[in-house]
Scaffold this motif. Structure first.
Motif, PDB file in Angstrom:
ATOM      1  N   SER A 210       0.825  -1.211   0.000  1.00 44.46           N
ATOM      2  CA  SER A 210       0.000   0.000   0.000  1.00 44.46           C
ATOM      3  C   SER A 210       0.857   1.259   0.000  1.00 44.46           C
ATOM      4  N   LYS A 211       0.319   2.293  -0.639  1.00 44.47           N
ATOM      5  CA  LYS A 211       0.932   3.618  -0.635  1.00 44.47           C
ATOM      6  C   LYS A 211      -0.121   4.644  -0.238  1.00 44.47           C
ATOM      7  N   PRO A 212       0.248   5.662   0.536  1.00 43.28           N
ATOM      8  CA  PRO A 212      -0.717   6.731   0.826  1.00 43.28           C
ATOM      9  C   PRO A 212      -1.264   7.340  -0.462  1.00 43.28           C
ATOM     10  N   TRP A 213      -2.529   7.712  -0.429  1.00 46.76           N
ATOM     11  CA  TRP A 213      -3.207   8.204  -1.631  1.00 46.76           C
ATOM     12  C   TRP A 213      -2.503   9.402  -2.249  1.00 46.76           C
ATOM     13  N   GLU A 214      -1.925  10.243  -1.403  1.00 50.86           N
ATOM     14  CA  GLU A 214      -1.296  11.472  -1.884  1.00 50.86           C
ATOM     15  C   GLU A 214       0.065  11.218  -2.522  1.00 50.86           C
ATOM     16  N   GLU A 215       0.607  10.003  -2.352  1.00 49.51           N
ATOM     17  CA  GLU A 215       1.921   9.684  -2.906  1.00 49.51           C
ATOM     18  C   GLU A 215       1.785   9.019  -4.274  1.00 49.51           C
ATOM     19  N   ASP A 216       2.915   8.547  -4.818  1.00 48.95           N
ATOM     20  CA  ASP A 216       2.889   7.858  -6.109  1.00 48.95           C
ATOM     21  C   ASP A 216       2.025   6.602  -6.016  1.00 48.95           C
ATOM     22  N   PRO A 217       1.501   6.112  -7.153  1.00 57.14           N
ATOM     23  CA  PRO A 217       0.701   4.890  -7.134  1.00 57.14           C
ATOM     24  C   PRO A 217       1.495   3.704  -6.598  1.00 57.14           C
ATOM     25  N   PRO A 218       0.825   2.725  -6.013  1.00 57.74           N
ATOM     26  CA  PRO A 218       1.503   1.513  -5.545  1.00 57.74           C
ATOM     27  C   PRO A 218       2.007   0.693  -6.733  1.00 57.74           C
ATOM     28  N   ASN A 219       2.893  -0.254  -6.452  1.00 59.14           N
ATOM     29  CA  ASN A 219       3.427  -1.118  -7.506  1.00 59.14           C
ATOM     30  C   ASN A 219       2.444  -2.253  -7.781  1.00 59.14           C
ATOM     31  N   LEU A 220       1.227  -1.848  -8.101  1.00 61.70           N
ATOM     32  CA  LEU A 220       0.119  -2.771  -8.358  1.00 61.70           C
ATOM     33  C   LEU A 220      -0.620  -2.281  -9.588  1.00 61.70           C
ATOM     34  N   HIS A 221      -0.906  -3.186 -10.502  1.00 57.25           N
ATOM     35  CA  HIS A 221      -1.584  -2.838 -11.751  1.00 57.25           C
ATOM     36  C   HIS A 221      -2.753  -3.788 -11.993  1.00 57.25           C
ATOM     37  N   ILE A 222      -3.810  -3.249 -12.590  1.00 57.46           N
ATOM     38  CA  ILE A 222      -4.909  -4.071 -13.097  1.00 57.46           C
ATOM     39  C   ILE A 222      -4.843  -4.013 -14.612  1.00 57.46           C
ATOM     40  N   ILE A 223      -4.784  -5.174 -15.229  1.00 58.74           N
ATOM     41  CA  ILE A 223      -4.671  -5.267 -16.689  1.00 58.74           C
ATOM     42  C   ILE A 223      -5.695  -6.280 -17.174  1.00 58.74           C
ATOM     43  N   GLY A 224      -6.330  -6.007 -18.301  1.00 58.96           N
ATOM     44  CA  GLY A 224      -7.284  -6.993 -18.789  1.00 58.96           C
ATOM     45  C   GLY A 224      -7.803  -6.713 -20.180  1.00 58.96           C
ATOM     46  N   ASN A 225      -7.953  -7.795 -20.941  1.00 56.48           N
ATOM     47  CA  ASN A 225      -8.690  -7.763 -22.202  1.00 56.48           C
ATOM     48  C   ASN A 225     -10.118  -8.138 -21.840  1.00 56.48           C
ATOM     49  N   LEU A 226     -10.947  -7.129 -21.546  1.00 53.92           N
ATOM     50  CA  LEU A 226     -12.248  -7.367 -20.936  1.00 53.92           C
ATOM     51  C   LEU A 226     -13.275  -7.880 -21.942  1.00 53.92           C
ATOM     52  N   PRO A 227     -14.080  -8.875 -21.549  1.00 56.76           N
ATOM     53  CA  PRO A 227     -15.245  -9.221 -22.379  1.00 56.76           C
ATOM     54  C   PRO A 227     -16.155  -8.000 -22.508  1.00 56.76           C
ATOM     55  N   PHE A 228     -16.688  -7.777 -23.697  1.00 57.82           N
ATOM     56  CA  PHE A 228     -17.511  -6.599 -23.931  1.00 57.82           C
ATOM     57  C   PHE A 228     -18.677  -6.505 -22.937  1.00 57.82           C
ATOM     58  N   SER A 229     -19.261  -7.655 -22.581  1.00 57.37           N
ATOM     59  CA  SER A 229     -20.463  -7.653 -21.752  1.00 57.37           C
ATOM     60  C   SER A 229     -20.204  -7.174 -20.336  1.00 57.37           C
ATOM     61  N   VAL A 230     -18.982  -7.261 -19.867  1.00 54.37           N
ATOM     62  CA  VAL A 230     -18.675  -6.913 -18.475  1.00 54.37           C
ATOM     63  C   VAL A 230     -17.913  -5.602 -18.355  1.00 54.37           C
ATOM     64  N   SER A 231     -17.414  -5.063 -19.473  1.00 52.57           N
ATOM     65  CA  SER A 231     -16.480  -3.933 -19.394  1.00 52.57           C
ATOM     66  C   SER A 231     -17.098  -2.685 -18.765  1.00 52.57           C
TER      67      SER A 231
END
Length: 352
Positions: A126-147
């Motif tokens: 975790s990183k404080p909200w006011e700081e740089d983003p955490p070293n965590l990413h969400i990546i996905g080729n989303l199905p159209f129905s759920v995007s």
């Protein structure tokens, strides 16, 4: 640090191609699940690059399917990859990837709409909200129905700093139908400007990265696909509850071709509709004859603050739903309810 050094020397060994895995496990895209496979690893590598450096990163991939994008994420030297896949047919192929990337790939067989991502990664990242983003990413080729429902859910999570955003300003790199990607990134005054434009842009920096032609997918969809990157803002451009902002924006954009006051009117019960609409427009100092697509985020901020002020004076206003009132009227007509009988039915409160 040890994990980072270990990852640096680990690229995936030779594996059957994604196409070969699809044949091996007799996989096919299910139309009802809006599945479209992206088999070109050059394109999956390009998607991953939009997320920035993944070396030593934690990644959640949504809907990995046969694992093409997963391979690119692992080859980008991510230290910890969590994939959430609803379709059990893809689990064996993902387990094969897990075996050749020991300790780096975790598989969750479940629905991303229900998955508690805040429990999927250690609190230490975790990183404080006011700081740089955490070293965590969400990546996905989303199905159209759920995007669309998924990005709305995540935008609300951003506003509340819950779910994957309990770790900080987690970045997202996702695919959408080209039309949806254009709406998410549309500027004020453009034809694509929509509810999605406002909701995404008041909370995030949103960037349309590139377009993937439909012919790159198997089976080929009828539309092209856009890759969009989101970085949550340190301070949202509108300081009001997500559901209040969403209600104002939804009502304003329900009449896209009309003046914006037409949508604002539907925030209020009929008995006091004109009076409260006039009060809200005047307090917000927004020109009532602007079209919804002409409204800037500062305009929406002013309208949201004016609506919040009216709701503070009369809390029952927020529970009023024009669509529900309309639905009850249609239901009454369809059941041939006499007019005088319908008038006796309970309606939404009219506080005015």
């Amino acid at each position: 640090m040890a994990a980072s050094r270990k990852v640096g020397s680990l690229r995936l060994p030779p594996l059957p191609s994604v196409s070969e895995l699809i044949k091996l496990y007799n996989l096919r895209a299910e139309k009802q699940l809006s599945q479209n496979f992206l088999l070109d690893l050059k394109l999956t590598d390009k998607i991953v690059r939009q997320a920035g450096s993944l070396r030593g990163a934690h990644v959640c991939e949504v809907g990995p399917g046969p694992g093409g994008l997963t391979r690119s994420i692992l080859n980008a030297e991510a230290a910890d990859v969590l994939v959430v896949e609803k379709d059990s047919r893809f689990i064996p192929g993902l387990k094969l990837l897990s075996e050749v990337a020991p300790g780096r790939l975790r598989i969750v067989h479940g629905d991303i709409l229900n998955y508690r991502m805040d429990r999927g990664f250690p609190a230490s990242i975790s990183k404080p909200w006011e700081e740089d983003p955490p070293n965590l990413h969400i990546i996905g080729n989303l199905p159209f129905s759920v995007s669309t429902p998924l990005i709305i859910k995540w935008l609300e999570n951003i506003a509340d700093r819950t779910g994957p955003f309990a770790f900080g300003r987690t970045r997202l790199t996702l695919t959408f139908q080209k039309e949806v990607a254009e709406r998410l990134t549309a500027s004020t005054g453009s034809k694509q400007r929509s509810r999605l434009s406002i909701m995404a842009q008041y909370l995030c920096t949103v960037h349309k990265c590139f377009i993937i032609p439909g012919r790159a997918f198997v089976p080929k969809p009828e539309v092209d696909v856009g890759v969009v990157h989101f970085t949550p803002l340190v301070k949202p451009q509108i300081q009001q509850p997500f559901k209040l902002v969403e209600k104002v924006v939804r009502n304003v954009f329900q009449f896209r071709r009309k003046h914006c006051h037409k949508g604002v009117e539907k925030l209020f019960p009929e008995a006091c509709r004109l009076e409260l609409t006039q009060q809200m427009m005047q307090k917000a100092d927004v020109d009532p004859v602007l079209r919804p697509t002409e409204l800037t985020i500062p305009h929406i901020k002013a309208l949201s603050e004016a609506y919040a002020h009216l709701c503070t004076k009369d809390p029952s206003l927020f529970s009023y739903d024009f669509r529900e009132e309309l639905r009850l009227r249609h239901l009454g007509r369809n059941q041939h309810t006499p007019v005088d009988a319908f008038d006796e039915m309970p309606r939404a409160p009219k506080p005015c």
